[in-house]
Design a protein around this motif. Structure first.
Motif, PDB file in Angstrom:
ATOM      1  N   PRO A  22       0.804  -1.234  -0.023  1.00 22.28           N
ATOM      2  CA  PRO A  22      -0.498  -0.139  -0.088  1.00 22.28           C
ATOM      3  C   PRO A  22       0.815   1.011   0.241  1.00 22.28           C
ATOM      4  N   LYS A  23       2.062   1.177   0.690  1.00 21.99           N
ATOM      5  CA  LYS A  23       2.669   2.675   0.696  1.00 21.99           C
ATOM      6  C   LYS A  23       3.450   2.927  -0.613  1.00 21.99           C
ATOM      7  N   ILE A  24       4.293   1.686  -1.254  1.00 23.31           N
ATOM      8  CA  ILE A  24       4.873   2.255  -2.802  1.00 23.31           C
ATOM      9  C   ILE A  24       3.379   2.637  -3.855  1.00 23.31           C
ATOM     10  N   ASP A  25       1.868   1.384  -3.379  1.00 21.01           N
ATOM     11  CA  ASP A  25       1.217   1.839  -4.255  1.00 21.01           C
ATOM     12  C   ASP A  25       0.552   3.794  -3.792  1.00 21.01           C
ATOM     13  N   GLU A  26       0.968   4.460  -2.612  1.00 18.19           N
ATOM     14  CA  GLU A  26       0.285   5.548  -2.724  1.00 18.19           C
ATOM     15  C   GLU A  26       1.742   6.923  -3.111  1.00 18.19           C
ATOM     16  N   MET A  27       3.184   5.841  -3.001  1.00 21.55           N
ATOM     17  CA  MET A  27       4.054   7.186  -3.720  1.00 21.55           C
ATOM     18  C   MET A  27       4.278   6.812  -4.718  1.00 21.55           C
ATOM     19  N   LEU A  28       4.294   5.747  -5.465  1.00 18.12           N
ATOM     20  CA  LEU A  28       3.889   5.435  -7.548  1.00 18.12           C
ATOM     21  C   LEU A  28       2.850   6.119  -7.592  1.00 18.12           C
ATOM     22  N   SER A  29       1.537   6.320  -7.357  1.00 19.92           N
ATOM     23  CA  SER A  29       0.343   6.893  -7.575  1.00 19.92           C
ATOM     24  C   SER A  29       1.120   7.985  -7.752  1.00 19.92           C
ATOM     25  N   THR A  30       1.439   8.965  -6.716  1.00 20.39           N
ATOM     26  CA  THR A  30       1.630  10.308  -6.156  1.00 20.39           C
ATOM     27  C   THR A  30       2.199  10.697  -7.141  1.00 20.39           C
ATOM     28  N   TRP A  31       3.581  10.249  -7.946  1.00 16.20           N
ATOM     29  CA  TRP A  31       4.483   9.907  -8.858  1.00 16.20           C
ATOM     30  C   TRP A  31       4.156  10.624  -9.827  1.00 16.20           C
ATOM     31  N   LEU A  32       3.199   9.628 -10.138  1.00 17.53           N
ATOM     32  CA  LEU A  32       2.873   9.114 -11.846  1.00 17.53           C
ATOM     33  C   LEU A  32       1.832  10.566 -12.158  1.00 17.53           C
ATOM     34  N   SER A  33       0.736  10.971 -10.529  1.00 15.50           N
ATOM     35  CA  SER A  33       0.091  12.113 -11.014  1.00 15.50           C
ATOM     36  C   SER A  33       0.642  13.450 -10.946  1.00 15.50           C
ATOM     37  N   ASN A  34       1.793  13.554 -10.143  1.00 18.08           N
ATOM     38  CA  ASN A  34       2.768  14.502 -10.330  1.00 18.08           C
ATOM     39  C   ASN A  34       3.660  14.887 -11.582  1.00 18.08           C
ATOM     40  N   LYS A  35       3.684  13.659 -12.301  1.00 16.28           N
ATOM     41  CA  LYS A  35       4.223  13.782 -13.137  1.00 16.28           C
ATOM     42  C   LYS A  35       3.758  14.185 -14.288  1.00 16.28           C
ATOM     43  N   GLN A  36       2.362  13.408 -14.184  1.00 17.18           N
ATOM     44  CA  GLN A  36       1.450  13.464 -15.180  1.00 17.18           C
ATOM     45  C   GLN A  36       1.170  15.429 -15.137  1.00 17.18           C
ATOM     46  N   MET A  37       0.440  15.567 -14.259  1.00 18.54           N
ATOM     47  CA  MET A  37       0.399  17.183 -13.850  1.00 18.54           C
ATOM     48  C   MET A  37       1.514  18.339 -14.660  1.00 18.54           C
ATOM     49  N   ALA A  38       2.923  18.101 -14.500  1.00 13.25           N
ATOM     50  CA  ALA A  38       3.727  18.493 -15.005  1.00 13.25           C
ATOM     51  C   ALA A  38       3.672  18.364 -16.811  1.00 13.25           C
ATOM     52  N   GLU A  39       3.571  17.651 -16.801  1.00 13.28           N
ATOM     53  CA  GLU A  39       3.449  17.131 -18.044  1.00 13.28           C
ATOM     54  C   GLU A  39       2.327  18.599 -19.124  1.00 13.28           C
ATOM     55  N   CYS A  40       1.407  18.142 -18.439  1.00 15.25           N
ATOM     56  CA  CYS A  40      -0.037  18.799 -18.794  1.00 15.25           C
ATOM     57  C   CYS A  40       0.578  20.345 -19.403  1.00 15.25           C
ATOM     58  N   ARG A  41       1.050  20.566 -17.975  1.00 11.43           N
ATOM     59  CA  ARG A  41       1.978  21.977 -17.649  1.00 11.43           C
ATOM     60  C   ARG A  41       2.629  21.909 -19.059  1.00 11.43           C
ATOM     61  N   MET A  42       3.750  21.708 -18.755  1.00 12.25           N
ATOM     62  CA  MET A  42       4.527  22.104 -19.888  1.00 12.25           C
ATOM     63  C   MET A  42       3.847  21.984 -21.266  1.00 12.25           C
ATOM     64  N   THR A  43       3.273  21.545 -22.163  1.00  7.80           N
ATOM     65  CA  THR A  43       2.338  21.060 -23.356  1.00  7.80           C
ATOM     66  C   THR A  43       1.081  22.520 -23.560  1.00  7.80           C
ATOM     67  N   LYS A  44       0.843  22.899 -21.874  1.00  8.84           N
ATOM     68  CA  LYS A  44       0.057  23.705 -22.135  1.00  8.84           C
ATOM     69  C   LYS A  44       0.609  25.131 -22.311  1.00  8.84           C
ATOM     70  N   SER A  45       2.608  25.202 -21.837  1.00  5.97           N
ATOM     71  CA  SER A  45       2.678  26.453 -21.997  1.00  5.97           C
ATOM     72  C   SER A  45       3.332  26.901 -23.445  1.00  5.97           C
ATOM     73  N   LYS A  46       4.172  25.407 -23.789  1.00  5.13           N
ATOM     74  CA  LYS A  46       4.074  25.628 -25.175  1.00  5.13           C
ATOM     75  C   LYS A  46       3.644  26.024 -26.095  1.00  5.13           C
ATOM     76  N   GLY A  47       2.215  24.902 -25.794  1.00  4.06           N
ATOM     77  CA  GLY A  47       0.968  25.493 -26.648  1.00  4.06           C
ATOM     78  C   GLY A  47       0.949  27.400 -26.608  1.00  4.06           C
ATOM     79  N   ASP A  48       0.456  28.207 -25.194  1.00  5.50           N
ATOM     80  CA  ASP A  48       0.615  29.099 -25.337  1.00  5.50           C
ATOM     81  C   ASP A  48       1.766  30.029 -25.621  1.00  5.50           C
ATOM     82  N   GLN A  49       2.690  29.439 -25.878  1.00  3.97           N
ATOM     83  CA  GLN A  49       4.202  30.456 -26.462  1.00  3.97           C
ATOM     84  C   GLN A  49       3.748  30.523 -28.160  1.00  3.97           C
TER      85      GLN A  49
END
Length: 430
Positions: A398-425
């Motif tokens: 469960p601890k690993i599940d939570e850690m990696l789920s949080t990491w994956l969620s943060n990674k996906q959010m960062a990728e979305c922001r990067m894509t949006k930033s590139k689109g805005d530029q």
């Protein structure tokens, strides 16, 4: 797989079926597919041994309904001849105990009568042993007391529960309580009783209690067996009374009880823990000279104190040459060690070696690997093995599940922001 088996043209024999089931015992689907195919071959009938092997594989993987369907098949409803033996039901009892399903384990014990088997004290003690082996000691104790009118108390029944508390759970307090209960109820102690409780106090490092019980045993003229000597030797060595431990080993030989591998391990492990490496190696050399083969426990004691990768791989090589193969626990220990040292090439080398040596990674080995990678910032690699683990239907921690789920969620959010930033530029430049 079915098609390949059908086309192979191999002649089925009991030896072949036993060998294949042994090789694929960790892959229940492959084992069951082969078992069913073999049973359909002309002129071949599964023996009790093959049925029991397949039932054990299924029950180990919690496929209890399928295992019971094979037991029904063994009952020979069509042929009128039953192949079910008490050992068949004992396999199910042990597997239920392993998953702590005590209710079904006890119900299976009651099924002995349904299969017209005798149910005596030996069968009851087999149930108690199975419960204790898999840490259901409290349930075993309750059952022993609640069934005292049907299965009267005796030394062996108490010894099973005593050993459960002493060496399976490792609780000196509970062991002492059962010990006093035996005295109160007039149950005679024997060498097995003393071996259990002395071993418990030996592992706990309570040398005073170990020596007190050992002396008491001699006063009662109960001859110590090898297990008692080994436990006392271990307690002495653990307390750094190495000279006294070696003297006791000689006294043991004088009484006609030859030291065995466990005796030597009882010295080697505490010596390694105390980092008396030269003395530990001296005991190891004597062990070899006396013709005793080191066990995996012997090598594990040395692995724990090694400080470099070169030393680890040199000992692995020596171990294999002496006919002792690493097991899952060996790999788990070494992977954890190399993760701590941040030597990831060696981590992956050992991981791949497991499969090459026919050892399927289990839940514990995946958790150690994933956790080690994650804590050292190897997040992509950790996630890859986490995905592999889930695909093999092993439950993640469960601890690993939570850690990696949080990491994956943060990674996906960062990728979305990067894509949006590139689109805005891009829009801005237009």
């Amino acid at each position: 797989m079915k098609n390949k088996i059908e086309q192979c043209g191999v002649k089925v024999s009991q030896e072949l079926v036993q060998e294949v089931l042994s090789r694929v015992r960790n892959d229940w689907e492959a084992a069951f597919t082969f078992f069913l195919w073999a049973g359909r071959q002309p002129g071949y009938v599964h023996s009790v041994h093959e049925y029991n092997s397949m039932i054990s594989i299924l029950a180990k993987m919690r496929k209890f309904d399928t295992a019971w369907s094979l037991i029904d098949e063994m009952r020979g409803v069509k042929t009128g001849v039953s192949l079910v033996v008490p050992q068949t039901l004992l396999i199910m009892i042990r597997r239920y105990c392993a998953v702590h399903d005590v209710g079904r384990a006890i119900n299976t014990f009651y099924a002995y009568k349904r299969f017209k088997f005798d149910v005596g004290i030996e069968e009851f003690q087999s149930l108690l042993s199975a419960l204790c082996r898999y840490k259901n000691v409290q349930d075993a104790e309750h059952l022993m007391f609640s069934k005292k009118d049907v299965f009267p108390f005796n030394t062996k029944s108490f010894n099973i529960v005593l050993n459960g508390w002493s060496n399976v759970i490792g609780s000196p307090r509970q062991s002492d309580r059962i010990w006093r209960e035996m005295c109160k109820r007039g149950i005679q102690y024997d060498a097995v009783s003393y071996a259990s409780i002395i071993s418990c106090y030996s592992k706990a490092g309570n040398l005073y209690k170990v020596l007190k019980l050992y002396n008491q045993m001699n006063e009662m003229r109960i001859e110590p067996d090898r297990k008692v000597y080994n436990a006392v030797i271990h307690a002495l060595a653990k307390a750094r009374h190495v000279k006294e431990a070696i003297n006791l080993m000689k006294a043991m030989e004088d009484k006609g009880i030859a030291p065995n591998t466990v005796t030597y391990n009882s010295l080697i492990k505490p010596l390694c823990k105390a980092r008396k490496i030269d003395e530990a190696r001296g005991v190891f050399d004597e062990m070899l000279q006396r013709g005793h083969s080191p066990t995996i426990r012997t090598y594990h004691a040395f692995f724990r104190i090694l400080r470099t990768g070169e030393e680890v791989f040199a000992l692995l090589e020596k171990m294999r040459k002496m006919g002792c193969q690493p097991i899952t626990d060996t790999y788990i220990m070494l992977i954890r060690k190399f993760c701590r040292w941040r030597q990831f090439d060696d981590v992956f080398k050992l991981w791949n070696e497991m499969s090459e040596n026919g050892i399927s990674p289990d839940r514990s080995s995946y958790i150690v690997l994933i956790h080690g990678l994650f804590l050292n910032g190897k997040l992509e690699a950790a996630y890859k093995y986490y995905t592999d683990m889930k695909q093999t239907q092993l439950l993640p921690d469960p601890k690993i599940d939570e850690m990696l789920s949080t990491w994956l969620s943060n990674k996906q959010m960062a990728e979305c922001r990067m894509t949006k930033s590139k689109g805005d530029q891009s829009n801005f430049s237009q």
